[in-house]
Design a protein around this motif. Sequence first.
Motif, PDB file in Angstrom:
ATOM      1  N   SER A  46     -11.824 -32.578  40.759  1.00  0.00           N
ATOM      2  CA  SER A  46     -12.542 -31.461  40.148  1.00  0.00           C
ATOM      3  C   SER A  46     -12.348 -30.135  40.865  1.00  0.00           C
ATOM      4  CB  SER A  46     -14.031 -31.780  40.084  1.00  0.00           C
ATOM      5  OG  SER A  46     -14.563 -31.872  41.382  1.00  0.00           O
ATOM      6  N   LYS A  47     -11.918 -30.138  42.103  1.00  0.00           N
ATOM      7  CA  LYS A  47     -11.787 -28.864  42.818  1.00  0.00           C
ATOM      8  C   LYS A  47     -10.563 -28.108  42.301  1.00  0.00           C
ATOM      9  CE  LYS A  47      -9.164 -30.410  46.811  1.00  0.00           C
ATOM     10  NZ  LYS A  47      -9.100 -30.504  48.237  1.00  0.00           N
ATOM     11  N   PRO A  48     -10.701 -26.809  42.106  1.00  0.00           N
ATOM     12  CA  PRO A  48      -9.579 -26.019  41.590  1.00  0.00           C
ATOM     13  C   PRO A  48      -8.521 -25.799  42.659  1.00  0.00           C
ATOM     14  CG  PRO A  48     -11.425 -24.601  42.043  1.00  0.00           C
ATOM     15  CD  PRO A  48     -11.900 -26.016  42.267  1.00  0.00           C
ATOM     16  N   ASN A  49      -7.298 -25.741  42.224  1.00  0.00           N
ATOM     17  CA  ASN A  49      -6.194 -25.484  43.139  1.00  0.00           C
ATOM     18  C   ASN A  49      -5.900 -23.991  43.091  1.00  0.00           C
ATOM     19  OD1 ASN A  49      -4.133 -25.826  44.873  1.00  0.00           O
ATOM     20  ND2 ASN A  49      -2.918 -27.174  43.578  1.00  0.00           N
ATOM     21  N   GLU A  50      -6.683 -23.207  43.811  1.00  0.00           N
ATOM     22  CA  GLU A  50      -6.642 -21.757  43.705  1.00  0.00           C
ATOM     23  C   GLU A  50      -5.336 -21.168  44.217  1.00  0.00           C
ATOM     24  OE1 GLU A  50     -10.049 -20.117  45.561  1.00  0.00           O
ATOM     25  OE2 GLU A  50     -11.415 -21.395  44.441  1.00  0.00           O
ATOM     26  N   TYR A  51      -4.783 -21.733  45.251  1.00  0.00           N
ATOM     27  CA  TYR A  51      -3.575 -21.163  45.837  1.00  0.00           C
ATOM     28  C   TYR A  51      -2.431 -21.190  44.835  1.00  0.00           C
ATOM     29  CZ  TYR A  51       0.448 -20.548  48.875  1.00  0.00           C
ATOM     30  OH  TYR A  51       1.610 -20.102  49.435  1.00  0.00           O
ATOM     31  N   ASN A  52      -2.207 -22.320  44.194  1.00  0.00           N
ATOM     32  CA  ASN A  52      -1.121 -22.407  43.233  1.00  0.00           C
ATOM     33  C   ASN A  52      -1.387 -21.553  42.006  1.00  0.00           C
ATOM     34  OD1 ASN A  52       0.427 -24.080  44.779  1.00  0.00           O
ATOM     35  ND2 ASN A  52      -0.349 -25.961  43.869  1.00  0.00           N
ATOM     36  N   SER A  53      -2.617 -21.526  41.529  1.00  0.00           N
ATOM     37  CA  SER A  53      -2.899 -20.741  40.343  1.00  0.00           C
ATOM     38  C   SER A  53      -2.743 -19.252  40.628  1.00  0.00           C
ATOM     39  CB  SER A  53      -4.292 -21.047  39.806  1.00  0.00           C
ATOM     40  OG  SER A  53      -5.273 -20.644  40.724  1.00  0.00           O
ATOM     41  N   ASP A  54      -3.162 -18.790  41.793  1.00  0.00           N
ATOM     42  CA  ASP A  54      -2.997 -17.377  42.149  1.00  0.00           C
ATOM     43  C   ASP A  54      -1.518 -17.018  42.238  1.00  0.00           C
ATOM     44  OD1 ASP A  54      -5.705 -17.022  42.232  1.00  0.00           O
ATOM     45  OD2 ASP A  54      -5.850 -17.110  44.419  1.00  0.00           O
ATOM     46  N   ARG A  55      -0.748 -17.897  42.827  1.00  0.00           N
ATOM     47  CA  ARG A  55       0.688 -17.643  42.949  1.00  0.00           C
ATOM     48  C   ARG A  55       1.346 -17.613  41.572  1.00  0.00           C
ATOM     49  NH1 ARG A  55       4.516 -21.641  46.216  1.00  0.00           N
ATOM     50  NH2 ARG A  55       2.450 -22.396  46.679  1.00  0.00           N
ATOM     51  N   LYS A  56       0.955 -18.511  40.695  1.00  0.00           N
ATOM     52  CA  LYS A  56       1.519 -18.534  39.351  1.00  0.00           C
ATOM     53  C   LYS A  56       1.153 -17.282  38.574  1.00  0.00           C
ATOM     54  CE  LYS A  56       1.641 -23.537  38.918  1.00  0.00           C
ATOM     55  NZ  LYS A  56       1.070 -24.719  38.266  1.00  0.00           N
ATOM     56  N   ILE A  57      -0.073 -16.814  38.725  1.00  0.00           N
ATOM     57  CA  ILE A  57      -0.500 -15.593  38.038  1.00  0.00           C
ATOM     58  C   ILE A  57       0.308 -14.402  38.531  1.00  0.00           C
ATOM     59  CG2 ILE A  57      -2.412 -13.965  37.785  1.00  0.00           C
ATOM     60  CD1 ILE A  57      -4.277 -16.405  37.706  1.00  0.00           C
ATOM     61  N   ARG A  58       0.498 -14.293  39.841  1.00  0.00           N
ATOM     62  CA  ARG A  58       1.292 -13.183  40.381  1.00  0.00           C
ATOM     63  C   ARG A  58       2.733 -13.242  39.886  1.00  0.00           C
ATOM     64  NH1 ARG A  58      -1.552 -14.279  45.288  1.00  0.00           N
ATOM     65  NH2 ARG A  58       0.243 -15.459  46.014  1.00  0.00           N
ATOM     66  N   GLU A  59       3.301 -14.449  39.815  1.00  0.00           N
ATOM     67  CA  GLU A  59       4.668 -14.602  39.326  1.00  0.00           C
ATOM     68  C   GLU A  59       4.774 -14.195  37.861  1.00  0.00           C
ATOM     69  OE1 GLU A  59       8.678 -15.394  39.208  1.00  0.00           O
ATOM     70  OE2 GLU A  59       7.378 -15.247  40.960  1.00  0.00           O
ATOM     71  N   LEU A  60       3.811 -14.586  37.045  1.00  0.00           N
ATOM     72  CA  LEU A  60       3.822 -14.197  35.638  1.00  0.00           C
ATOM     73  C   LEU A  60       3.676 -12.685  35.481  1.00  0.00           C
ATOM     74  CD1 LEU A  60       1.669 -17.009  34.006  1.00  0.00           C
ATOM     75  CD2 LEU A  60       4.114 -16.629  33.725  1.00  0.00           C
ATOM     76  N   GLU A  61       2.819 -12.073  36.285  1.00  0.00           N
ATOM     77  CA  GLU A  61       2.665 -10.619  36.231  1.00  0.00           C
ATOM     78  C   GLU A  61       3.957  -9.914  36.641  1.00  0.00           C
ATOM     79  OE1 GLU A  61      -0.679  -9.854  38.738  1.00  0.00           O
ATOM     80  OE2 GLU A  61      -2.123 -10.253  37.129  1.00  0.00           O
ATOM     81  N   ARG A  62       4.624 -10.421  37.653  1.00  0.00           N
ATOM     82  CA  ARG A  62       5.889  -9.829  38.104  1.00  0.00           C
ATOM     83  C   ARG A  62       6.948  -9.932  37.005  1.00  0.00           C
ATOM     84  NH1 ARG A  62      10.586 -11.311  39.868  1.00  0.00           N
ATOM     85  NH2 ARG A  62      10.079 -13.522  39.863  1.00  0.00           N
ATOM     86  N   ARG A  63       7.043 -11.112  36.372  1.00  0.00           N
ATOM     87  CA  ARG A  63       8.008 -11.281  35.285  1.00  0.00           C
ATOM     88  C   ARG A  63       7.698 -10.360  34.115  1.00  0.00           C
ATOM     89  NH1 ARG A  63       8.593 -17.810  34.672  1.00  0.00           N
ATOM     90  NH2 ARG A  63       9.471 -18.222  36.740  1.00  0.00           N
ATOM     91  N   ASN A  64       6.420 -10.217  33.815  1.00  0.00           N
ATOM     92  CA  ASN A  64       6.014  -9.340  32.720  1.00  0.00           C
ATOM     93  C   ASN A  64       6.400  -7.888  33.014  1.00  0.00           C
ATOM     94  OD1 ASN A  64       4.857  -8.560  30.331  1.00  0.00           O
ATOM     95  ND2 ASN A  64       2.791  -8.456  31.161  1.00  0.00           N
TER      96      ASN A  64
END
Length: 76
Positions: A46-64
């Motif tokens: 149940s605990k969120p994997n914040e590190y990976n999700s933050d990294r994925k969000i930054r990568e998507l923003e960079r690609r955008n």
Amino acid sequence: MKFLIKLILVSFIGMVAMFGALGSENEWPGLIVAITVWVWFIYSLSKPNEYNSDRKIRELERRNEELMRKLEQRGH
């Protein structure tokens, strides 16, 4: 794959602890171990994997941003 390994490990530890609790005079240590292992398993799911999700969000923003720059350059 990680989920299945955790599930098998938790099931085995819980089963051994419960059987140990059934065969002993004081069943509380076995029950505590079995319940603790299952609580740990549920918490680990149940605990969120914040590190990976933050990294994925930054990568998507960079690609955008890169895509928007390329589209802007084509327009001029």
